[in-house]
Design a protein around this motif. Sequence first.
Motif, short mmCIF file in Angstrom:
data_model
loop_
_atom_site.label_atom_id
_atom_site.label_comp_id
_atom_site.label_asym_id
_atom_site.label_seq_id
_atom_site.Cartn_x
_atom_site.Cartn_y
_atom_site.Cartn_z
N ILE A 187 0.76 -1.28 -0.11
CA ILE A 187 -0.12 0.00 0.10
C ILE A 187 1.08 1.38 0.12
O ILE A 187 0.32 2.34 -0.71
N LYS A 188 1.98 1.19 0.80
CA LYS A 188 3.02 2.35 0.81
C LYS A 188 3.54 2.72 -0.50
O LYS A 188 3.46 3.60 -0.94
N GLU A 189 3.88 1.48 -1.33
CA GLU A 189 4.42 1.69 -2.59
C GLU A 189 3.41 2.55 -3.85
O GLU A 189 3.71 3.43 -4.48
N ARG A 190 2.19 1.98 -3.42
CA ARG A 190 0.97 2.55 -4.22
C ARG A 190 0.91 3.88 -3.93
O ARG A 190 0.71 4.85 -4.78
N TRP A 191 0.89 4.43 -2.72
CA TRP A 191 0.61 5.58 -2.27
C TRP A 191 1.74 6.49 -2.78
O TRP A 191 1.49 7.82 -3.08
N ILE A 192 2.95 6.18 -2.76
CA ILE A 192 4.10 6.74 -3.37
C ILE A 192 3.92 7.17 -4.74
O ILE A 192 4.32 8.21 -5.19
N SER A 193 3.54 6.13 -5.56
CA SER A 193 3.33 6.22 -6.76
C SER A 193 2.33 7.17 -7.10
O SER A 193 2.47 8.05 -8.10
N LEU A 194 1.22 7.19 -6.42
CA LEU A 194 0.08 8.28 -6.64
C LEU A 194 0.74 9.43 -6.47
O LEU A 194 0.34 10.56 -7.08
N ARG A 195 1.52 9.82 -5.61
CA ARG A 195 1.99 11.13 -5.16
C ARG A 195 2.85 11.75 -6.01
O ARG A 195 3.04 12.89 -6.52
N ASN A 196 3.66 10.74 -7.09
CA ASN A 196 4.54 11.20 -7.89
C ASN A 196 3.84 11.45 -9.35
O ASN A 196 4.44 11.94 -10.12
N VAL A 197 2.60 11.09 -9.41
CA VAL A 197 1.85 11.78 -10.50
C VAL A 197 1.20 13.04 -10.18
O VAL A 197 0.23 13.29 -9.78
N SER A 198 2.07 13.90 -10.92
CA SER A 198 1.61 15.31 -10.80
C SER A 198 1.48 15.96 -12.23
O SER A 198 2.20 15.68 -13.12
N VAL A 199 0.17 16.65 -12.34
CA VAL A 199 -0.04 17.41 -13.38
C VAL A 199 0.70 18.46 -13.68
O VAL A 199 0.95 18.66 -14.70
N TYR A 200 1.11 19.25 -12.67
CA TYR A 200 2.30 20.24 -12.97
C TYR A 200 3.41 19.63 -13.64
O TYR A 200 3.93 20.45 -14.61
N ARG A 201 3.82 18.58 -13.18
CA ARG A 201 5.14 18.07 -13.80
C ARG A 201 4.90 17.55 -15.20
O ARG A 201 5.61 17.72 -16.13
N MET A 202 3.43 17.08 -15.62
CA MET A 202 3.26 16.66 -17.10
C MET A 202 3.22 17.84 -17.66
O MET A 202 3.41 17.84 -18.83
N TYR A 203 2.68 18.97 -17.02
CA TYR A 203 2.45 20.21 -17.88
C TYR A 203 4.00 20.66 -18.40
O TYR A 203 4.24 21.29 -19.29
N GLN A 204 4.85 20.71 -17.31
CA GLN A 204 6.00 21.07 -17.67
C GLN A 204 6.70 20.21 -18.78
O GLN A 204 7.47 20.69 -19.77
N GLU A 205 6.72 18.73 -18.56
CA GLU A 205 7.16 17.91 -19.70
C GLU A 205 6.59 18.15 -20.89
O GLU A 205 7.23 18.16 -22.02
N PHE A 206 5.27 18.56 -21.16
CA PHE A 206 4.71 19.03 -22.36
C PHE A 206 5.33 20.24 -22.76
O PHE A 206 5.57 20.09 -24.15
N GLN A 207 5.60 21.21 -22.08
CA GLN A 207 6.18 22.62 -22.66
C GLN A 207 7.59 21.95 -23.21
O GLN A 207 8.06 22.75 -24.24
N ARG A 208 8.44 21.08 -22.40
CA ARG A 208 9.78 20.96 -22.64
C ARG A 208 9.77 20.02 -24.01
O ARG A 208 10.78 20.03 -24.80
N LEU A 218 -4.41 -9.48 6.67
CA LEU A 218 -4.04 -8.97 7.86
C LEU A 218 -4.20 -7.51 7.96
O LEU A 218 -3.88 -7.05 8.80
N VAL A 219 -4.33 -7.07 6.63
CA VAL A 219 -4.54 -5.53 6.54
C VAL A 219 -6.00 -5.02 6.55
O VAL A 219 -6.77 -5.62 5.82
N PRO A 220 -6.50 -4.27 7.33
CA PRO A 220 -8.05 -3.85 7.37
C PRO A 220 -8.31 -3.34 6.02
O PRO A 220 -7.38 -2.62 5.23
N ALA A 221 -9.69 -3.44 5.75
CA ALA A 221 -10.00 -3.13 4.46
C ALA A 221 -10.00 -1.61 4.25
O ALA A 221 -9.96 -1.27 3.19
N LEU A 222 -10.01 -0.77 5.41
CA LEU A 222 -10.05 0.56 5.30
C LEU A 222 -8.70 1.15 4.67
O LEU A 222 -8.77 2.10 4.12
N CYS A 223 -7.55 0.45 4.87
CA CYS A 223 -6.30 1.02 4.35
C CYS A 223 -6.44 1.09 2.63
O CYS A 223 -6.02 1.81 2.07
N TYR A 224 -6.98 -0.02 2.21
CA TYR A 224 -7.21 -0.08 0.76
C TYR A 224 -8.22 0.73 0.17
O TYR A 224 -8.12 1.45 -0.81
#
Length: 425
Positions: A325-346, A387-393
């Motif tokens: 779950i932690k790896e998924r959460w970090i991957s979601l945080r790395n998806v930035s629209v601002y970063r995509m917008y900058q890549e689009f301009q470059r 073992l992980v509560p469903a609330l985390c997912y």
Amino acid sequence: SYALTAHGVVYAWGENKEGTLGLEHDSPKVPRPEPMMRMREQGTHVKKLLVKDCGTTNGKTSKVVIACVEMAEPRSFKDLPGGFARPLGELSAEAREKALSKEQEREIFEGVDLMRKVMDKVLDMWKHVLSIRHGSPYEDGDGGQDEDQFGDNSSATDNCTALQLDRFVELEELRSAEMEMAFLIDESSNQIREIKSKEKGTKNILCVLSVFVDMCRLRREKIRSTISTRELLDHKRGIDGTIVVNDFVNNKAEAKKLRDANERLISAMSKVRKQEVPNFFAKALQDSIAECIECKLQVHATQMEHLKSVSNEPSDTIKPALQVIKERWISLRNVSVYRMYQEFQRGGPKKFGSDEELLTFLCQSSDSKIDHIIQVDRDRLISRDLLVPALCYDLLLENAELRKMCNAYQLRVLLMRSDQKKGRH
């Protein structure tokens, strides 16, 4: 004798036995020229006189005098015997208006000639497609290979079906077949562009070429899918089995086995994720293999935590499941629209009709990445650990949906700021 004046009047004189001169009297001899009154009264204008032989009688040659006069107007076709308004086979005025012009006839013949050339070309390319053999549809029933009257039927020598070729042939041969299909698609597409430049008479030709191009594209897609699937299966065969810890006394040796196995699994995971997939079905296979590897990694990590607990070291058996779950959460945080917008301009200029099209493109790209990250966690039966509560997912999925909702708003703000800066300058 006869004489013709400049006014078209005929004069005759000489012997007139039995009225041979054609005068209005039968005097046996006419000493002076006399006009032929009948022709004069009728207004007949003689152009010239001709003397023709008309045979011999009693050894003497007879002659006839022909007067050439102006002909009367020819009678119309309706006055001729039969009463037809025009000659049989001649078109009426209305029909002549509807008849094809010479330019239209030329276009028709050019179209027929072009169709013949294109059909001959398509037939040659179709024979080449059959000689490639890869990408053909799988046979129904007994799996026999149907003979084609235009093909070389080379399968008769090896008795291999299309399915057997896809399963056992070398991958390099499949890649070569894909390149051949791409060449045929390019060649046919160039012909389509050339024919589209013509104005008329090309609909049937475009239809034939378009069908051929679609067929080649389907075969190339099938070849690509086969290559991708076989490469994924090769990666799957290279994955080691799950390490089961039986000796909890020799903890260090067992822990080393688990770490080494995890390194190999992580390497296999990287290869599977980097594998290019051409369609949805190959993508589903890729995700399934990745899920299996993640499950193996989680099992190994759980056993390592048990080994720590046996050795009285700090351990947490729920940590491996939470790590996913932690790896998924970090991957979601790395998806930035601002970063995509900058890549689009470059990335250089891309053609978009308006800011709305740009907004749609970036939002769809961002949402696609988010969906790819959390797709595996939507399948509760496979990906969720007991073992992980469903609330985390549920919190992970809720975070992904909120990020998708914020994408459009965030990008709209970026565009508004950009417009304001341009206005100041």
